[in-house]
Write a protein that holds these residues in place. Structure first.
Motif, short mmCIF file in Angstrom:
data_model
loop_
_atom_site.label_atom_id
_atom_site.label_comp_id
_atom_site.label_asym_id
_atom_site.label_seq_id
_atom_site.Cartn_x
_atom_site.Cartn_y
_atom_site.Cartn_z
N GLY A 15 0.67 -1.24 0.03
CA GLY A 15 0.05 0.24 0.01
C GLY A 15 0.94 1.30 -0.14
O GLY A 15 2.07 1.29 0.33
N VAL A 16 0.18 2.38 -0.42
CA VAL A 16 0.73 3.60 -0.31
C VAL A 16 0.14 4.68 0.56
O VAL A 16 -1.17 4.83 0.57
CB VAL A 16 0.69 4.36 -1.72
N ASP A 43 0.65 8.34 1.64
CA ASP A 43 1.44 9.32 1.39
C ASP A 43 2.74 9.39 0.91
O ASP A 43 2.95 8.65 -0.31
CB ASP A 43 1.49 10.59 2.45
N GLU A 44 3.76 9.75 1.60
CA GLU A 44 5.09 9.45 0.97
C GLU A 44 5.56 8.04 1.28
O GLU A 44 6.68 7.78 1.11
CB GLU A 44 6.09 10.55 1.73
N TRP A 45 4.89 7.00 1.97
CA TRP A 45 5.27 5.79 2.51
C TRP A 45 4.81 4.79 1.51
O TRP A 45 3.56 4.68 1.12
CB TRP A 45 4.81 5.46 3.93
N ASP A 46 5.79 3.84 0.92
CA ASP A 46 5.27 2.53 0.08
C ASP A 46 5.59 1.65 1.16
O ASP A 46 6.90 1.24 1.56
CB ASP A 46 6.08 2.66 -0.92
N ILE A 47 4.64 0.51 1.40
CA ILE A 47 4.86 -0.47 2.35
C ILE A 47 4.51 -1.83 1.96
O ILE A 47 3.35 -1.89 1.16
CB ILE A 47 3.92 -0.10 3.81
N THR A 55 9.54 8.44 0.52
CA THR A 55 10.27 9.24 -0.53
C THR A 55 10.04 10.72 -0.04
O THR A 55 8.92 11.26 0.00
CB THR A 55 9.60 9.02 -1.95
N TRP A 100 0.77 10.56 -9.69
CA TRP A 100 -0.35 11.34 -9.03
C TRP A 100 0.00 12.76 -8.69
O TRP A 100 0.70 13.10 -7.81
CB TRP A 100 -0.81 10.68 -7.68
N ASP A 125 3.36 12.13 -6.57
CA ASP A 125 3.66 10.86 -6.21
C ASP A 125 3.98 10.32 -7.63
O ASP A 125 3.21 10.37 -8.54
CB ASP A 125 2.59 10.15 -5.53
N TRP A 168 5.71 6.76 -9.76
CA TRP A 168 6.43 5.76 -9.67
C TRP A 168 6.78 5.23 -11.21
O TRP A 168 6.24 5.59 -12.23
CB TRP A 168 5.10 4.38 -9.43
N ARG A 213 9.09 3.70 -6.45
CA ARG A 213 8.95 5.05 -6.21
C ARG A 213 10.00 5.73 -6.64
O ARG A 213 11.15 5.38 -5.99
CB ARG A 213 8.26 5.02 -4.75
N LYS A 216 0.08 1.79 -8.15
CA LYS A 216 1.24 1.14 -7.97
C LYS A 216 1.42 -0.33 -8.47
O LYS A 216 2.32 -0.45 -9.35
CB LYS A 216 1.78 1.42 -6.53
N ASN A 217 0.56 -0.99 -8.19
CA ASN A 217 0.61 -2.62 -8.60
C ASN A 217 -0.20 -2.36 -10.11
O ASN A 217 -0.06 -3.23 -10.93
CB ASN A 217 -0.17 -3.30 -7.79
#
Lengths: 407, 268
Positions: free
Chosen positions: A214-215, A217-221, A264, B104, B112, B114, B125, B261-262
């Motif tokens: 998931g995303v 905000d600035e975090w991709d986890i 990011t 985005w 944002d 990717w 990212r 993203k996916n």
């Protein structure tokens, strides 16, 4: 040539894709692309083992066509990507693989892939700790980034709060290793014909994996769990049919939970990957963490310079497969020229904090024309000790050049 | 002394008046500039989504050309405080076929972004700080390719003048977002349809850097105008990039899940 792929499985997949009663629709959209490449590896130093070929110059050929068929306005996609290498000096490196043979159906907010496919997890650059779905194609390159196609059913759900993927992996692919004649092997060659398994089902043990990504905000986890045959083998000593000593891979059943995070902020990318694994000796955890900072437009007309640093710690003991990332520091520079030819340079050095061994890697790639690209890799190591998996290949510093024709 | 004081008072009054009228005029020009841009924005509301096919022709000083073909999908985000979502997928050069770039857009926060690399099947990212950097080696910067949102600029109407066969409003726009490569843009909007006809870009030293001209306008759904021929000339390097559209389809039913993203792993 080795072709250790279940042909029955391929037939099952193809018949699954071309379901009875389905005629290839008039709106089917075929596309053929891919590349052919000429590789040259240069090993300036003499071979270490008598049964190796000298391979001062080691040419080989690579072919990877890609066929895709789009059906139902893009809602269904069939992809076929075979891969082959012919290496006249190492019969184990001459190999054929199906990188992809899959059917993808896209629904609204969900999708499903059935067949052979490749899946990448993770964020860090110098070690790919959490990436576990596909087996490493070890004869291709030493960086572990080349992967074998993995048979799977992958069900994906896309929600506003993130994506969930459930993987069922019905067939296991064994890691490929350089043969007795080849460079870049350990002092004792690996014999894949005698591989053993924890599971009595061997390669047919069904592995499963679940991943959330998931995303915020600035975090991709990314959070994942894998249960099944571990991709990294342990080795026992043995002898082959001709009585020569060999290493025999043993594949354990493992549980691995992983977390990967990237933040990011502005020109900073902060990255971390973590795993906790059980099933290979004592349970252990491992972590990779670091950053990449980019100075945009610093070089020439518009070139970017990125500075990378990553630290790797791995808590495994000698009952688990040997790793080269037990306590290591990586530092690198990435230069992206942003020119018409997409020229990139990446220089990195990995230093073992305990043994002080060093491995240097330089990668360059550029486009020569609309269809031709050239890339090169230089890999040099120094001060390797017996604690390092690459110790047996300490005479195998090499330069690799590749000229690729894309169509 | 008295006369002096009087004179000073008169001078002060006159000066204040001039300043006031100048301020008033400035406010009026800003209001008029915003009005023009608001009308430009309003006329594009509700387009839903677009799917465009295009060729990008890059030309250097020696007139050597190289072409890349790509597709661009845009999903309108109705909230005026958020930017649209866009996806660029490359078809040529062949070695980057399948590479996809997802954005985005946000108004004032960094976008944002990717990048999908098909050879490794890896989604990365990436930092969106590089707004002024070249998009795939072209004369278009990332900020030129991303969605122009009303609130990304301040506006000042400069004058009206003829532009080809049309009458144009000439508006000065200054980016309100961080890390722009421009101090200002001068934009020509035609008065009949409020289409951008030309943009002059000024660099951080306030020198003229680039000019973008729009041609071959075609109307879609009886409402939305799109230029099929965009030419960017860099005055400082002599390099050019032409963006030629072969098709633009509107309201093709693109799904939000494609712009994730996916989702970009299966972008076609």
């Amino acid at each position: 040539m080795q072709l250790r792929f279940s042909s029955a499985l391929i037939v099952t997949i193809i018949s699954g894709i071309l379901m009875p009663g389905t005629t290839v629709a008039a709106d089917a959209d075929f596309s053929l692309s891919g590349f052919a490449a000429a590789d040259l590896r240069v090993f300036p130093r003499d071979r270490r083992y008598d049964d190796q070929r000298e391979q001062t110059f080691n040419p080989s050929m690579v072919l990877q066509p890609e066929l895709t068929v789009e059906l139902h306005g893009g809602d269904d996609l069939i992809s076929f990507t075979p891969y082959g290498r012919i290496d006249g000096q190492d019969s184990e490196r001459s190999h054929f693989d199906v990188r992809e043979l899959s059917w993808l159906h896209i629904g609204d907010g969900w999708d499903v892939t059935a067949g052979v496919d490749k899946v990448y997890w993770g964020v860090t650059e110098s070690r790919h700790l959490v990436d576990i779905i596909n087996q490493t194609d070890g004869v291709e390159d030493v960086d572990g980034e080349e992967k074998l196609g993995q048979p799977m059913i992958n069900l994906g759900l896309q929600q506003d709060w993130g994506d969930v993927n459930l993987f069922v992996l019905p067939y296991f692919r064994e890691r490929t290793f350089t043969g007795r004649n080849g460079r870049l092997r350990g002092s004792t060659p690996v014999d894949n014909d005698q591989s053993t398994y924890d599971s009595r089902l061997k390669q047919r043990h069904p592995d499963i994996a679940l991943r959330y990504s998931g995303v915020i905000d600035e975090w991709d986890i990314g959070i994942a769990h894998f249960y099944g045959t571990g991709r990294e083998p342990r080795f026992k000593t043995g002898t082959d049919s001709s009585g020569q000593s060999v290493l025999v891979p043993h594949y354990d059943i493992i549980n691995q939970t992983s977390l990967d995070i990237q933040a990011t902020f502005d020109a900073w990318l902060l990255k971390s990957e973590m795993i906790y694994r059980s099933g290979q000796g004592k349970d252990f955890a491992a972590i990779s963490a670091g950053f990449e900072y980019t100075f945009f437009g610093l070089v020439g007309e518009a070139g970017d310079l990125g500075v990378l640093a990553e630290y790797h710690y791995d808590g495994r003991d000698s009952t688990a497969p040997l790793t080269g990332f037990d306590n290591d520091l990586f530092a690198g520079l990435r230069l992206t020229l942003n020119d018409v030819n997409d020229t990139d340079f990446l220089v990195g050095i990995l230093v073992d904090r305990i043994t002080q061994s060093r491995s240097l890697s330089v990668e360059v790639d550029t486009r020569l024309s609309d269809n031709l690209t050239l890339d090169g890799q230089l890999r040099i190591s120094d001060g390797l000790t017996e604690k390092d998996p690459a110790f047996g290949a300490r005479s195998d510093n090499h330069l690799q050049l590749r000229l690729s024709y894309y169509y | 002394m008295k006369t002096h004081t009087l004179l000073r008072a008169a001078l002060f009054a006159a000066l204040s008046f001039t300043t006031l009228t100048a301020v008033q005029a400035e406010t009026d020009r800003a209001a008029k500039g915003l009005e023009i841009a608001t009308e430009w924005d309003r006329r594009d509301l509700g387009f839903g989504d677009t799917h465009a096919k295009m060729n990008m022709v890059l030309e250097n000083r020696n007139a050597d050309q190289s072409t890349r073909s790509m597709r661009m999908k845009i999903l309108e985000v109705p909230d005026s405080n958020e930017g649209d979502k866009s996806l660029v997928i490359f078809d040529t050069p062949r070695d980057v076929k399948g590479t996809a770039f997802l954005t985005w857009a946000h108004i004032l926060d960094p976008d944002d972004q990717w990048l999908y690399l098909p050879a490794l099947k890896r989604v990365k990212r990436i930092s969106s700080k590089n707004k002024s950097g070249p998009f795939v080696g072209s004369e278009f910067a990332y900020e030129d390719m991303s969605a122009q949102e009303l609130k990304k600029y301040t506006y000042l109407w400069l004058r009206n003048e003829t532009c080809g066969d049309l009458e144009c409003f000439v508006v000065e726009q200054k980016p309100t977002y961080k890390n722009s490569g421009y101090t200002k843009m001068i934009v020509w909007y035609d008065s009949s349809e409020y289409r951008q006809q030309k943009i002059d870009y000024y660099d951080r030293k306030d020198d003229l850097l680039k000019t973008l001209t729009f041609a071959d306008f075609r109307q879609h759904l009886n409402k939305y105008w799109r230029s099929y021929d965009m030419r960017m000339v860099n005055h400082q390097t002599g390099k050019k990039t032409q963006l030629l559209f072969t098709s633009i389809d509107f309201q093709t039913g693109l799904k939000k899940s494609e712009f994730t993203k996916n989702g970009i792993k299966r972008a076609r």
